[in-house]
Design a protein around this motif. Structure first.
Motif: not given
Length: 219
Positions: A43, A46-47, A50, A55, A58, A62, A75
């Protein structure tokens, strides 16, 4: 929330907290295979994707993490430092959720929205998921729904459902299961009540029933 720190520094703290809080692990090397740690690390990556508006990338990270760990974290969700997910199975954290530093999350916890029938009427960009404060413990199968705020150091026991704001230090219990003696058997004593009424016992030394409930299933 958190100060601006490097990703590697934050991930190092994630590893340290897993070693500190999971007594089944023998050290940092074994902790590298911890399911909750894998989910949190994925995460973190991924964050950042994001936030950079990548996206699709991300979402791929995720989804891979969900298949690998059983933990679904959108995310867009914000995780603080030293978040500890124990076991990890079926944990769900929604897009606009915010999880503070030093939060402990047990298996099957949901930090979710109320539902599309409510969320579709919210203004664009409105928060739909909980904000969880510093040092909160979320017990196994606890459910927190909607744009509520959970105060620092709150304890939410196993199986409890929260749909309203909680003040700092609040304790939420789910109803206990009813225990009935079988035919010809003596009633089962209430261990919590026995501890409270034991002769000469100091009430301050009694075990915290909520922490026992919150850690249900802990190794």
């Amino acid at each position: 929330m958190s100060k601006k720190l490097s990703l590697l520094h934050i991930m190092g703290e994630d590893l340290d907290v897993v070693v500190a809080r999971d007594p089944s692990l023998s050290g940092r090397l074994e902790a590298l295979g911890h399911t909750g740690l894998s989910a949190v690390w994925a995460h973190r990556v991924a964050h950042r994707l994001y936030r950079r508006r990548l996206r699709t990338a991300a979402g791929i990270v995720a989804r891979f993490a969900r298949r690998r760990t059983g933990v679904e974290i959108h995310p867009g969700a914000v995780l603080g430092r030293r978040v500890f997910i124990d076991h990890g199975a079926s944990v769900v954290i929604g897009q606009t959720a915010v999880v503070g530093d030093d939060v402990t999350i047990y298996q099957q916890v949901t930090l979710g929205a109320v539902g599309w029938w409510t969320d579709n009427h919210r203004p664009p960009g409105a928060r739909r998921h909980p904000v969880v404060g510093y040092g909160v413990i979320l017990g196994a199968n606890a459910t927190v729904l909607g744009p509520v705020t959970i105060g620092d150091h709150a304890l939410i026991g196993a199986m409890a459902t929260v749909t309203e704001d909680l003040p700092p230090g609040a304790r939420v219990y789910a109803p206990r299961s009813v225990v009935r003696p079988g035919p010809g058997l003596r009633p089962v004593p209430d261990a919590g009540a026995a501890a409270d009424t034991a002769p000469g016992a100091d009430p301050a030394d009694a075990p915290d029933a909520l922490q026992i409930l919150a850690s249900a299933g802990s190794w």
